[in-house]
Every structure is written in structure tokens, then in C-alpha cells.
Scaffold this active site. Structure first.
Site, PDB file in Angstrom:
ATOM      1  CD  GLU A  95     -11.740   6.112   4.277  1.00 49.79           C
ATOM      2  OE1 GLU A  95     -11.308   5.391   5.187  1.00 49.79           O
ATOM      3  OE2 GLU A  95     -11.078   6.377   3.264  1.00 49.79           O
ATOM      4  CE  LYS A 117      -2.528   4.771   7.190  1.00 43.13           C
ATOM      5  NZ  LYS A 117      -3.969   4.854   7.456  1.00 43.13           N
ATOM      6  NE  ARG A 151      -2.500   1.028   3.571  1.00 41.13           N
ATOM      7  CZ  ARG A 151      -3.186   0.797   4.698  1.00 41.13           C
ATOM      8  NH1 ARG A 151      -4.451   0.399   4.632  1.00 41.13           N
ATOM      9  NH2 ARG A 151      -2.623   0.962   5.878  1.00 41.13           N
TER      10      ARG A 151
HETATM   11  C1  LIG Z   1      -5.088   4.074   7.721  1.00 46.55           C
HETATM   12  C2  LIG Z   1      -6.488   4.382   7.323  1.00 46.55           C
HETATM   13  C3  LIG Z   1      -7.537   3.469   7.514  1.00 46.55           C
HETATM   14  C4  LIG Z   1      -7.353   2.158   8.225  1.00 46.55           C
HETATM   15  O1  LIG Z   1      -6.495   1.284   7.547  1.00 46.55           O
HETATM   16  P1  LIG Z   1      -5.829   0.045   8.306  1.00 46.55           P
HETATM   17  O2  LIG Z   1      -4.922  -0.531   7.276  1.00 46.55           O
HETATM   18  O3  LIG Z   1      -6.919  -0.879   8.675  1.00 46.55           O
HETATM   19  O4  LIG Z   1      -5.125   0.603   9.496  1.00 46.55           O
HETATM   20  C5  LIG Z   1      -8.796   3.819   7.062  1.00 46.55           C
HETATM   21  N1  LIG Z   1      -9.032   5.010   6.462  1.00 46.55           N
HETATM   22  C6  LIG Z   1      -8.051   5.911   6.278  1.00 46.55           C
HETATM   23  C7  LIG Z   1      -8.378   7.202   5.627  1.00 46.55           C
HETATM   24  C8  LIG Z   1      -6.751   5.631   6.698  1.00 46.55           C
HETATM   25  O5  LIG Z   1      -5.796   6.540   6.518  1.00 46.55           O
END
Ligand SMILES: *Cc1c(COP(=O)(O)O)cnc(C)c1O
Length: 343
Positions: free
Chosen positions: A220, A184, A82
């Protein structure tokens, strides 16, 4: 190895400096060999690309002590891939995925004394990140980058049990349809700060963002994916190109289907459907799942039948099974658990 003298159950989700961190630099088109260092400070040009145009991406994962005393990480290969995807979207050189996983091992091993003991509820949070480090003033990608990884012990996410939270439907957008919501990047968080501060001032715990184009579909929160459970026990998670692909959410889908025998659906979820769901939760590395008791849309309340006192029964089962896998109490699917040997 002797553990540090820390009151594991009373620490929160904050930064505690540990002994070692990993650093690698990218210059002249190549990453150097990388090393662990004691130096927790980053010294940069005043004109570094990251400081001017926010060219930075990050990851987050955890190390745990299992019931039988081993130190393990959960699916670090998915964080590696990722992060490579995030880097490409911001025109940054990807840090090689195999080296990412090795850096996790090295960083955790060097700080093994900070991995909280089994049963404390605390865990070791690992933060990999990279940023443009050379001077950039005309708008373009940097030529030099630094990749770093540090870790910090964090306390139990839910002190005294997981109480369901209340969230509001935000009037702000988190991510545009062809933007950067799926990676991210710090920039997605910078622009969410005003929305979360506002939500907190109004007494809400989190924001639910809708799709920016039509404002009819669930995306989300600022840092966690949604999972819903229908009245007949199907686990549903929203699908969109602007949602960050949570590793916790992807893992929970496998747990639901393969361990609990539930039906799972990864599809577009209209906000209009939300009132008909039986349970709702937010999933991410930090909390695994936070139960949601209530969603407020401009004064209109959606109260889930699971209530404001405890997790709904399906979400509780998902939570117990995934944390059981992470803590070594339940056998994990092939490749999910990476043991870090410490001598
Ligand atoms: C990091 C993140 C998540 C959660 O991802 P995980 O891999 O489960 O920790 C969800 N939404 C956003 C916007 C994120 O930055």
C-alpha cells in the site's frame, strides 16, 4: 444550532481547535467513566511510555451533514474494533468498542457547530487515539493509558476536482511480514516520514510500498490502500497480512459488488501485473479515493489508460456511489450510517 463562522470551502486538511474533546483514563486495570473537556492540552510525565517507546495507536473517521440536514458518521463500529486490534498488538488495554462509538457521538454532538454544511465539500474529521501515560524506562508496556478523541473540520480533499497523482515505487519498506503493518500505530508513520519527504523532493505525490520479503507484491502507500481495475472491469485489491485493513477499501468492495454489479478480487497482486490494469486509485477516509495516473519504478513509467486529467470511469462510479451513501443521497447498507442526533 448555529454553525461557526468558518469559510468551509477554503480550509485545508489541518488542525482547527474545536470546543470539546473526550478523555478517559485507564488506571489500576480499569477505564474511568470518561468525560468531555475544554482542555485541548495533554500534560504528561517526562518519562511517559508513549514518549519513550512510542506506545500509541490511533483511528480516523468522519462526520458529514447529509442532504436532508442530519449529522452522520460512517461505520464507527469498524474503527472501534480496529482500534481494539491495534491496542492488543501493542500490549495496550482495548477501549471498549461500545464506549468508543458513544464517545464518537458525544464528541460530534458537542462540536456540532463545526460539522460543515452539506454541499461545502468539507467534513468533520474525528481523531481517536490512546497512549501509555505513566513513567516507563525499562522496556515494557505502560500500566496507565489515556484515550482521547478530538475533531477538526477539514476542507474538500480535492479543490477543483480530483487530478490523478503520480507515485513512485519506494526503495524503503513500510511493514515487515510479521510486524505491525496491519495496525494503526503512530510508529508505522514515524518510519514512513523519511520516505515520503524523499518522494516529495523527487516530485512524486506518494510511495508505493512492495512486500518487504520478496519485493514482488504490491502492499500500500503510507496511509492508503490500493484499488485496481482490470481492463474487463474487475476490481482488484491487494491482500497481505502487513496491509492496514482500510474501512474505505472494505466498503468499496461491497459497493463494487452489490451496487455496481462488478466482480471483485481481494488477493495478492504482483507488481508485474500492475502495467496491465486499466485504472488505479488510493483509498482511505481522507480522500475516499485518489486517482493514480502514473506509477514510476526506477525510471520506468506505468501510465494508466485513464490518463492524468480525470478519474477512470469505474473508479469514478465507485467514488460517486460511496460518497453518495455517506452524504445520504443513496441508501446505505444496514448499519453503515450512524446518525448523531443534535437538538
Ligand atoms: C488509516 C490507513 C488507511 C486507510 O484506512 P481507512 O479506514 O479507509 O481510513 C490505509 N493505510 C494505512 C497505512 C492507514 O493507516
Amino acid at each position: 444550532m448555529e454553525k461557526k463562522n468558518i469559510d468551509w470551502s477554503s480550509i485545508g486538511f489541518g488542525y482547527i481547535k474545536t470546543d470539546k474533546r473526550y478523555v478517559s483514563n485507564y488506571k489500576n486495570g480499569a477505564w474511568d467513566e470518561g468525560t468531555l473537556t475544554d482542555d485541548a492540552n495533554v500534560v504528561l510525565s517526562e518519562c511517559a511510555g508513549v514518549l519513550q517507546y512510542a506506545q500509541t495507536v490511533f483511528e480516523g473517521l468522519k462526520a458529514y451533514t447529509t442532504e436532508d440536514g442530519r449529522i452522520v458518521c460512517f461505520r464507527p463500529d469498524l474503527n472501534a474494533s480496529r482500534m481494539a486490534d491495534s491496542a492488543k498488538r501493542l500490549e495496550m488495554p482495548a477501549f471498549p468498542e461500545d464506549r468508543f462509538v458513544k464517545a464518537v457521538e458525544e464528541t460530534v454532538r458537542a462540536n456540532a457547530a463545526y460539522v460543515p454544511p452539506y454541499g461545502s465539500g468539507a467534513t468533520l474529521y474525528i481523531r481517536p487515539y490512546m497512549f501509555g501515560s505513566n513513567p516507563v524506562i525499562g522496556v515494557k508496556p505502560a500500566d496507565e493509558y489515556q484515550f482521547r478523541m478530538f475533531c477538526t473540520p477539514v476542507g474538500p480533499y480535492f479543490k477543483g476536482g480530483a487530478k490523478p497523482i503520480t507515485i513512485k515505487v519506494s526503495d524503503f519498506d513500510r511493514a515487515a511480514p510479521h510486524g505491525t503493518g496491519h495496525i494503526k500505530a503512530g510508529l508505522n508513520y514515524a518510519m514512513s516520514l523519511h520516505a515520503i519527504v524523499t518522494a516529495h523532493q523527487e516530485g512524486y505525490d506518494e510511495n508505493m510500498y512492495l512486500d518487504a520479503a520478496t519485493r514482488t507484491k504490491v502492499e500500500e502507500t503510507g496511509g492508503a490502500n490500493f484499488i485496481f481495475v482490470t481492463k474487463d472491469g474487475t476490481v482488484v485489491t491487494p491482500k497481505s497480512n502487513s496491509i492496514l485493513p482500510s474501512i474505505t477499501r472494505r466498503s468499496l468492495m461491497v459497493v463494487a459488488e452489490k451496487y455496481l454489479g462488478l466482480k471483485v478480487e481481494h488477493r495478492e497482486v504482483y507488481f508485474d501485473e500492475v502495467k496491465d490494469f486499466a485504472e488505479c486509485g488510493l483509498c482511505g477516509t481522507a480522500a475516499v479515493i485518489s486517482p493514480v495516473g502514473k506509477i514510476v519504478d526506477h525510471g520506468k513509467e506505468i501510465c494508466f489508460p485513464s490518463g492524468m486529467e480525470k478519474m477512470g470511469p469505474v473508479i469514478q462510479k465507485l467514488y460517486d456511489t460511496l460518497t453518495g451513501i455517506q452524504m445520504g443521497r443513496i441508501e446505505a447498507p444496514e448499519g453503515w450510517i450512524k446518525e448523531i442526533k443534535v437538538d
